[in-house]
Design a protein around this motif. Structure first.
Motif, PDB file in Angstrom:
ATOM      1  N   ILE A 138       0.839  -1.197   0.000  1.00 25.71           N
ATOM      2  CA  ILE A 138       0.000   0.000   0.000  1.00 25.71           C
ATOM      3  C   ILE A 138       0.875   1.248   0.000  1.00 25.71           C
ATOM      4  CG2 ILE A 138      -1.901  -1.165   1.187  1.00 25.71           C
ATOM      5  CD1 ILE A 138      -1.025   0.398   3.735  1.00 25.71           C
ATOM      6  N   SER A 139       0.255   2.359  -0.364  1.00 28.32           N
ATOM      7  CA  SER A 139       0.896   3.667  -0.279  1.00 28.32           C
ATOM      8  C   SER A 139      -0.202   4.676   0.051  1.00 28.32           C
ATOM      9  CB  SER A 139       1.595   4.032  -1.593  1.00 28.32           C
ATOM     10  OG  SER A 139       0.649   4.136  -2.641  1.00 28.32           O
ATOM     11  N   GLY A 140       0.190   5.900   0.364  1.00 29.88           N
ATOM     12  CA  GLY A 140      -0.817   6.906   0.647  1.00 29.88           C
ATOM     13  C   GLY A 140      -0.249   8.137   1.304  1.00 29.88           C
ATOM     14  N   ARG A 141      -1.101   8.813   2.065  1.00 32.50           N
ATOM     15  CA  ARG A 141      -0.729  10.012   2.812  1.00 32.50           C
ATOM     16  C   ARG A 141      -1.370   9.899   4.183  1.00 32.50           C
ATOM     17  NH1 ARG A 141       1.321  13.816  -0.704  1.00 32.50           N
ATOM     18  NH2 ARG A 141       1.067  15.504   0.797  1.00 32.50           N
ATOM     19  N   SER A 142      -0.608  10.297   5.212  1.00 35.04           N
ATOM     20  CA  SER A 142      -1.140  10.225   6.568  1.00 35.04           C
ATOM     21  C   SER A 142      -0.609  11.362   7.421  1.00 35.04           C
ATOM     22  CB  SER A 142      -0.785   8.882   7.211  1.00 35.04           C
ATOM     23  OG  SER A 142       0.608   8.801   7.445  1.00 35.04           O
ATOM     24  N   GLY A 143      -1.367  11.644   8.466  1.00 27.04           N
ATOM     25  CA  GLY A 143      -0.985  12.584   9.516  1.00 27.04           C
ATOM     26  C   GLY A 143      -1.577  12.022  10.794  1.00 27.04           C
ATOM     27  N   SER A 144      -2.522  12.753  11.383  1.00 27.66           N
ATOM     28  CA  SER A 144      -3.210  12.220  12.559  1.00 27.66           C
ATOM     29  C   SER A 144      -4.294  11.219  12.154  1.00 27.66           C
ATOM     30  CB  SER A 144      -3.818  13.351  13.383  1.00 27.66           C
ATOM     31  OG  SER A 144      -4.730  14.087  12.598  1.00 27.66           O
ATOM     32  N   LEU A 145      -4.585  11.144  10.852  1.00 28.46           N
ATOM     33  CA  LEU A 145      -5.514  10.178  10.265  1.00 28.46           C
ATOM     34  C   LEU A 145      -4.897   9.682   8.949  1.00 28.46           C
ATOM     35  CD1 LEU A 145      -8.783  12.299  10.597  1.00 28.46           C
ATOM     36  CD2 LEU A 145      -8.154  10.361  12.052  1.00 28.46           C
ATOM     37  N   ILE A 146      -5.511   8.696   8.329  1.00 25.10           N
ATOM     38  CA  ILE A 146      -5.109   8.301   6.976  1.00 25.10           C
ATOM     39  C   ILE A 146      -5.832   9.238   6.010  1.00 25.10           C
ATOM     40  CG2 ILE A 146      -5.101   6.493   5.224  1.00 25.10           C
ATOM     41  CD1 ILE A 146      -3.221   5.936   7.565  1.00 25.10           C
ATOM     42  N   ASN A 147      -5.056  10.088   5.341  1.00 21.98           N
ATOM     43  CA  ASN A 147      -5.635  11.060   4.411  1.00 21.98           C
ATOM     44  C   ASN A 147      -6.106  10.387   3.131  1.00 21.98           C
ATOM     45  OD1 ASN A 147      -3.592  12.432   6.196  1.00 21.98           O
ATOM     46  ND2 ASN A 147      -4.607  14.215   5.313  1.00 21.98           N
ATOM     47  N   ASP A 148      -5.257   9.522   2.563  1.00 22.64           N
ATOM     48  CA  ASP A 148      -5.660   8.749   1.394  1.00 22.64           C
ATOM     49  C   ASP A 148      -4.811   7.494   1.300  1.00 22.64           C
ATOM     50  OD1 ASP A 148      -3.261   9.255  -0.145  1.00 22.64           O
ATOM     51  OD2 ASP A 148      -4.120  11.109  -0.885  1.00 22.64           O
ATOM     52  N   ILE A 149      -5.268   6.570   0.455  1.00 23.29           N
ATOM     53  CA  ILE A 149      -4.593   5.281   0.348  1.00 23.29           C
ATOM     54  C   ILE A 149      -4.664   4.787  -1.093  1.00 23.29           C
ATOM     55  CG2 ILE A 149      -6.634   3.880   0.901  1.00 23.29           C
ATOM     56  CD1 ILE A 149      -4.660   2.176   2.686  1.00 23.29           C
ATOM     57  N   GLY A 150      -3.630   4.043  -1.498  1.00 30.17           N
ATOM     58  CA  GLY A 150      -3.580   3.420  -2.809  1.00 30.17           C
ATOM     59  C   GLY A 150      -3.124   1.981  -2.669  1.00 30.17           C
ATOM     60  N   PHE A 151      -3.487   1.158  -3.648  1.00 28.94           N
ATOM     61  CA  PHE A 151      -3.239  -0.286  -3.586  1.00 28.94           C
ATOM     62  C   PHE A 151      -2.436  -0.720  -4.807  1.00 28.94           C
ATOM     63  CE2 PHE A 151      -7.212   0.892  -1.572  1.00 28.94           C
ATOM     64  CZ  PHE A 151      -6.960   0.467  -0.280  1.00 28.94           C
ATOM     65  N   HIS A 152      -1.390  -1.461  -4.560  1.00 27.17           N
ATOM     66  CA  HIS A 152      -0.470  -1.913  -5.600  1.00 27.17           C
ATOM     67  C   HIS A 152      -0.603  -3.429  -5.738  1.00 27.17           C
ATOM     68  CE1 HIS A 152       1.656   2.018  -5.605  1.00 27.17           C
ATOM     69  NE2 HIS A 152       1.151   2.053  -4.373  1.00 27.17           N
ATOM     70  N   TRP A 153      -0.910  -3.864  -6.963  1.00 26.96           N
ATOM     71  CA  TRP A 153      -1.210  -5.268  -7.242  1.00 26.96           C
ATOM     72  C   TRP A 153      -0.123  -5.857  -8.130  1.00 26.96           C
ATOM     73  CZ3 TRP A 153      -5.691  -6.396  -4.689  1.00 26.96           C
ATOM     74  CH2 TRP A 153      -6.548  -5.340  -4.413  1.00 26.96           C
ATOM     75  N   ASP A 154       0.205  -7.109  -7.909  1.00 34.49           N
ATOM     76  CA  ASP A 154       1.176  -7.801  -8.767  1.00 34.49           C
ATOM     77  C   ASP A 154       1.079  -9.296  -8.494  1.00 34.49           C
ATOM     78  OD1 ASP A 154       3.168  -8.190 -10.669  1.00 34.49           O
ATOM     79  OD2 ASP A 154       4.582  -6.827  -9.720  1.00 34.49           O
ATOM     80  N   ILE A 155       1.789 -10.064  -9.304  1.00 36.94           N
ATOM     81  CA  ILE A 155       1.846 -11.497  -9.045  1.00 36.94           C
ATOM     82  C   ILE A 155       2.638 -11.724  -7.766  1.00 36.94           C
ATOM     83  CG2 ILE A 155       1.603 -12.219 -11.456  1.00 36.94           C
ATOM     84  CD1 ILE A 155       4.651 -12.575 -11.540  1.00 36.94           C
ATOM     85  N   LEU A 156       2.380 -12.827  -7.138  1.00 36.95           N
ATOM     86  CA  LEU A 156       3.130 -13.194  -5.949  1.00 36.95           C
ATOM     87  C   LEU A 156       4.383 -13.913  -6.415  1.00 36.95           C
ATOM     88  CD1 LEU A 156       3.126 -13.225  -2.877  1.00 36.95           C
ATOM     89  CD2 LEU A 156       1.990 -15.440  -2.995  1.00 36.95           C
ATOM     90  N   SER A 157       5.526 -13.342  -6.126  1.00 37.69           N
ATOM     91  CA  SER A 157       6.788 -13.932  -6.546  1.00 37.69           C
ATOM     92  C   SER A 157       6.945 -15.308  -5.920  1.00 37.69           C
ATOM     93  CB  SER A 157       7.951 -13.029  -6.126  1.00 37.69           C
ATOM     94  OG  SER A 157       9.171 -13.705  -6.236  1.00 37.69           O
ATOM     95  N   ALA A 158       7.123 -16.323  -6.746  1.00 39.50           N
ATOM     96  CA  ALA A 158       7.278 -17.692  -6.251  1.00 39.50           C
ATOM     97  C   ALA A 158       8.499 -17.816  -5.343  1.00 39.50           C
ATOM     98  CB  ALA A 158       7.390 -18.667  -7.417  1.00 39.50           C
TER      99      ALA A 158
END
Length: 170
Positions: A138-158
Motif C-alpha cells: 500500500i501507499s498513501g498520505r497520513s498525519g493524525s488520520l489516513i488522508n488517502d490510500i492506494g493499492f499496488h497489485w502484482d503477481i506473488l513472486s514464487a
C-alpha cells in the motif's frame, strides 16, 4: 547490427505479460506521503493492524511475511488486528472516504472479508487489472488520520513466497 539487437530486446520485453497495476488514491489531500513498496521484499501480506475512531481510519500497519511495516497515521482510537491464513491473499479492497479514509474492507481469495471503520462517505472498489495478481503493498498520505490510500497489485513472486513460507528450507 545495433538496430537489430534493440529490436530483439524490444520484442522480448513487449511479449512478456503485464502483471503490475495500481488502484487509488482514495481520500483527500494533505498529510505526509508513505509507501511500503520495499516491504513486499519481506514476503506476501500476512496481517493488518488498523486503528479506527468513531468516524475515520486513524492508522494502518501491514505485516509482510513475518515483518511488520512502519505504522502510518495517528495514535487515537481502537486498534484491530486480522491475520490471513496460509495461502490467503487480498484480491479486492473496497471502502469509503471523504476528506479522510473512513472504511476499508479487504476481501481475500478464500472469500473472507476483513472490515474496518465506518460505512459512510464516497464508495470505492479497488481490484487488480490483471488475472492472478494480489495486493502486494500500500501507499498513501497520513498525519493524525489516513488522508488517502492506494493499492499496488502484482503477481506473488514464487521465490519470495517459498522463502518466506519455508525459511529453513525444509
Amino acid at each position: 547490427m545495433l538496430p537489430w539487437i534493440l529490436l530483439s530486446v524490444l520484442c522480448v520485453v513487449s511479449a512478456q505479460p503485464r502483471s503490475y497495476s495500481f488502484s487509488g488514491q482514495y481520500g483527500g489531500g494533505g498529510g505526509k506521503r508513505f509507501s511500503q513498496s520495499g516491504n513486499q521484499l519481506d514476503g506476501p501480506i500476512t496481517a493488518f493492524r488498523v486503528r479506527v475512531n468513531r468516524n475515520y481510519i486513524v492508522g494502518i500497519q501491514v505485516r509482510y511475511g513475518e515483518t511488520w511495516s512502519n505504522y502510518e497515521g495517528g495514535s487515537l482510537g481502537d486498534l484491530d488486528e486480522f491475520f490471513l491464513h496460509p495461502g490467503e491473499h487480498v484480491i479486492q479492497v473496497s471502502g469509503k472516504y471523504s476528506l479522510y479514509l473512513r472504511r476499508l474492507v479487504f476481501v481475500t481469495n478464500n472469500g473472507r472479508q476483513l472490515p474496518f471503520g465506518r460505512d459512510y462517505g464516497t464508495s470505492f472498489v479497488a481490484v487488480p487489472l490483471y488475472p492472478n495478481t494480489v495486493l502486494r503493498f500500500i501507499s498513501g498520505r497520513s498525519g493524525s488520520l489516513i488522508n488517502d490510500i492506494g493499492f499496488h497489485w502484482d503477481i506473488l513472486s514464487a521465490a519470495v513466497a517459498t522463502a518466506k513460507s519455508n525459511p529453513a528450507g525444509h
